[in-house]
Design a protein around this motif. Sequence first.
Motif, short mmCIF file in Angstrom:
data_model
loop_
_atom_site.label_atom_id
_atom_site.label_comp_id
_atom_site.label_asym_id
_atom_site.label_seq_id
_atom_site.Cartn_x
_atom_site.Cartn_y
_atom_site.Cartn_z
N ARG A 54 0.60 18.45 3.67
CA ARG A 54 0.69 17.18 4.48
C ARG A 54 -0.15 16.50 2.68
O ARG A 54 -1.09 16.60 2.97
CB ARG A 54 -1.11 16.46 5.47
CG ARG A 54 0.32 17.92 6.75
CD ARG A 54 -0.90 18.13 7.85
NE ARG A 54 -0.52 18.51 8.86
CZ ARG A 54 0.16 17.34 9.73
NH1 ARG A 54 0.57 15.65 9.29
NH2 ARG A 54 1.16 17.92 10.87
N PRO A 55 0.51 15.17 2.95
CA PRO A 55 0.12 14.30 2.14
C PRO A 55 -1.05 13.23 2.50
O PRO A 55 -1.73 13.77 3.61
CB PRO A 55 1.13 13.81 2.08
CG PRO A 55 1.83 13.52 3.46
CD PRO A 55 1.78 14.70 3.63
N ASP A 56 -1.91 13.54 1.03
CA ASP A 56 -3.48 13.46 1.09
C ASP A 56 -3.47 11.04 0.94
O ASP A 56 -3.18 11.16 -0.23
CB ASP A 56 -4.03 14.02 0.09
CG ASP A 56 -5.54 13.29 0.38
OD1 ASP A 56 -6.15 12.22 0.59
OD2 ASP A 56 -6.42 14.37 -0.19
N SER A 57 -3.84 11.81 1.93
CA SER A 57 -3.48 9.14 1.78
C SER A 57 -4.69 8.75 1.35
O SER A 57 -4.76 7.76 0.23
CB SER A 57 -3.68 9.23 3.48
OG SER A 57 -4.65 8.69 3.73
N ARG A 60 -3.28 9.23 -2.86
CA ARG A 60 -1.90 7.96 -2.62
C ARG A 60 -2.60 7.18 -2.38
O ARG A 60 -2.27 6.60 -4.11
CB ARG A 60 -1.53 9.33 -1.42
CG ARG A 60 -0.50 7.90 -1.10
CD ARG A 60 0.25 8.32 0.41
NE ARG A 60 1.08 9.36 0.14
CZ ARG A 60 2.15 9.12 0.90
NH1 ARG A 60 2.88 8.91 1.82
NH2 ARG A 60 3.19 9.86 0.70
N ARG B 58 -11.99 5.44 -1.37
CA ARG B 58 -10.70 6.81 -0.92
C ARG B 58 -11.29 7.60 -2.13
O ARG B 58 -11.32 8.71 -2.16
CB ARG B 58 -9.90 6.17 -1.48
CG ARG B 58 -9.39 5.02 -0.68
CD ARG B 58 -9.42 5.27 0.57
NE ARG B 58 -8.52 5.42 1.33
CZ ARG B 58 -8.65 4.89 2.76
NH1 ARG B 58 -9.20 3.99 2.89
NH2 ARG B 58 -7.76 5.14 3.41
N LEU B 118 -5.06 12.96 9.97
CA LEU B 118 -5.13 14.67 9.25
C LEU B 118 -5.15 13.83 8.17
O LEU B 118 -5.51 14.65 7.01
CB LEU B 118 -3.94 16.12 10.13
CG LEU B 118 -4.32 16.61 11.04
CD1 LEU B 118 -3.43 17.00 11.34
CD2 LEU B 118 -6.01 17.39 10.67
N GLN B 119 -4.64 13.08 7.79
CA GLN B 119 -3.96 13.33 6.92
C GLN B 119 -5.21 11.41 5.99
O GLN B 119 -4.93 11.96 4.85
CB GLN B 119 -2.71 11.64 6.47
CG GLN B 119 -1.15 11.84 6.85
CD GLN B 119 -0.63 11.20 6.32
OE1 GLN B 119 -0.90 10.06 5.88
NE2 GLN B 119 1.25 11.35 5.75
N ASP B 120 -6.01 11.87 6.68
CA ASP B 120 -7.16 10.85 6.11
C ASP B 120 -8.33 12.40 5.75
O ASP B 120 -9.13 11.32 5.30
CB ASP B 120 -7.66 9.79 6.99
CG ASP B 120 -6.80 8.46 7.64
OD1 ASP B 120 -6.00 8.14 5.98
OD2 ASP B 120 -7.17 7.69 8.50
N ARG B 121 -7.37 13.20 5.90
CA ARG B 121 -8.82 14.48 5.46
C ARG B 121 -10.29 14.58 6.36
O ARG B 121 -10.96 14.35 5.34
CB ARG B 121 -9.21 14.19 4.00
CG ARG B 121 -7.67 14.87 2.97
CD ARG B 121 -8.52 14.86 1.72
NE ARG B 121 -8.19 15.70 1.22
CZ ARG B 121 -9.73 16.05 -0.10
NH1 ARG B 121 -10.48 15.27 -0.10
NH2 ARG B 121 -8.83 17.27 -0.85
#
Lengths: 347, 347
Positions: A54-57, A60, B58, B118-121
């Motif tokens: 899953r891409p890590d936003s 990114r 980020r 989930l993308q936001d870790r």
Amino acid sequence: MPPRAPDRRPTLADVAARAGVSTALVSIVMRDAPGASTATRDRVRRAAEEIGYRPDSRARLLRSSRSRLLGVVFGVQHPFHGDLVSGLYAAAERAGYELALSAVTPGRDERRAVAGLLQDRCEALVLLGPSSPTAALADLAAHLPVVVVARSVRSAAVDVVRTADDEGMRLAVEHLIALGHHDVVHVDGGRAPGAAERRRGYREALGAARLTPRVVPGGLGEDDGAAAARDLLAGSLPTAVTVFNDRCALGVLDVLRRAGRAVPEEVSVVGYDDSRIARLTSVDLTSVAQDVDRLAALAVGRALDRLDGVPVERRELVVPPRLVVRSTTAPPRPRDVVERPSCRVPP
Amino acid sequence: MPPRAPDRRPTLADVAARAGVSTALVSIVMRDAPGASTATRDRVRRAAEEIGYRPDSRARLLRSSRSRLLGVVFGVQHPFHGDLVSGLYAAAERAGYELALSAVTPGRDERRAVAGLLQDRCEALVLLGPSSPTAALADLAAHLPVVVVARSVRSAAVDVVRTADDEGMRLAVEHLIALGHHDVVHVDGGRAPGAAERRRGYREALGAARLTPRVVPGGLGEDDGAAAARDLLAGSLPTAVTVFNDRCALGVLDVLRRAGRAVPEEVSVVGYDDSRIARLTSVDLTSVAQDVDRLAALAVGRALDRLDGVPVERRELVVPPRLVVRSTTAPPRPRDVVERPSCRVPP
DNA sequence: CCTCGTCTCTGGAACGTTCTAGTGAAGAGG
DNA sequence: CCTCTTCACTAGAACGTTCCAGAGACGAGG
């Protein structure tokens, strides 16, 4: 216990290794960017699928200057904001943007909510009915585009998307006058966003009909409406009432009915927002509807225009409201009938 | 137009240059980490202030393995979730965590909401009254700690924090029985989270008193309650009703009153959630209160325990509810009085 | 045969942080 | 005088991604 992370979450490099290509190529595939053959595209996608990549936003967004992230500040208690948020999600998605939500709660004020979003590097901010002073909003707007929804702001720095609340209330009053009402009272929203415009619309419509306006203090909540209704019962009861919003109208309705005053036979009531509660068959409140989805779409559109440097003609976008007539409004009854205590018994 | 970003937002390096130190030192100061003298600390802070530096979360999260981020999935329409979110913010802040909010809306289902987080870790997920099937929740929990709030889940993989809903409904029924009611109907919540437990509590309490239970279908919203009330009016009206939640109870109340049935004189009504609307002086609904702040605090605490690898004794944390008696419950009136059409006129 | 494009694909440098492993300098203890 | 510790600070490598500047390969056109 869940199998906790001894295994890091897979990265681009993991996918690249498995597919036998470079990370750059995997990045291209994951973004659906041009520059990869369909064959490798498939292979990479399969590899990603297999290891559950899953891409890590965070990473990114860190890399790309544009975060494609829109910050939204909303009141967690306000049902109207909930509807707006739904619309914002839809509009943002269409534009390829993500939403970062930050709630205003009793223990978390607007400053905090905004500060959180700024850290997240949103490109623009959408504030729903903010209570911050104009100056604070202008300061914010010096750093990034700010769009205020459902409140008018006297500052050239921020964009505004709102309903024509004066027109909304004018529609309500004109509807009542057309039904034959002469004695229409407005229950006010005080300093709440939109209250001033609604009050003005009420005054203008009554003035146009050569009737004398009467405004009583109300507020945002059901309790405020209930208090206002008790005031009216103690003094002289009008034949119709326009109320700042639906929640407040609910309080008015409830007190009137408990006091044995039939709605709409003795008193007509008009709310504002056309909220879920107004639409209930059991409440069925005549109300002024705001076009929530359109407000949301315009807010997102305006934020994007600012980001893209599109020249903007009008700083304020005003959406026309719509009167939804339901069963809390009817022609007034002659006074002599009203003076007798009423009794609602099924025939 | 707002002065759009020709100027990048300031970074650690900018602050470092201005204060004449290394970026690492600035980082230390900004994090309040040990390893800097008070003199330089002041100097760095001043420099940061002057150029308006804000840490980029980020980049910060990308670097540090722990994101200190808790994902929350909530329903944007549900007022009860709003209260929980308020509590979650407070609890998370105390623990030094941030919240990432992801809303479920009519156009954005739970899958999407979770995928976004989930993308936001996020390190862990808190799901408020999720509607996903147990299997899906268990799958999720294989990747990161998952805490489900206000719903019970038959899976050892996820943690659960909920109110003892059966006990809550038992309290309601016992209150009614103590008032002298023998004919108590339950308006059900169907497949909604918590509905099964509340139904069970109702059944058990009635059984214990050797009374026969009667359950009619209801639902989550006001309309469901209104429909249930119309059903009851069409058949035989009980002297008391327990309802799945407050919104549904509101529908019940409204239909009963419109039909001229006095509450609580002819029918007592008990809701569930002790929501804002129940507390209104004009509604004043007897209701079962969930300890929202405690639920929120426990949910956050449990998520953190899982992250820290603290051994957990019970997978399910159950919080006792509290009955709040207001003015919609009273002793039943003798039947002969009830049979006459009632008329509520101020004396 | 050479050049030019176009199409894939790759290496390596960002992005703004935090973290690790240090470097000096100052003082303490022998 | 020499070592040892502590303290304030720094250089440089991560973190996982995207972007930029190419590098081969393959045809097409001269």
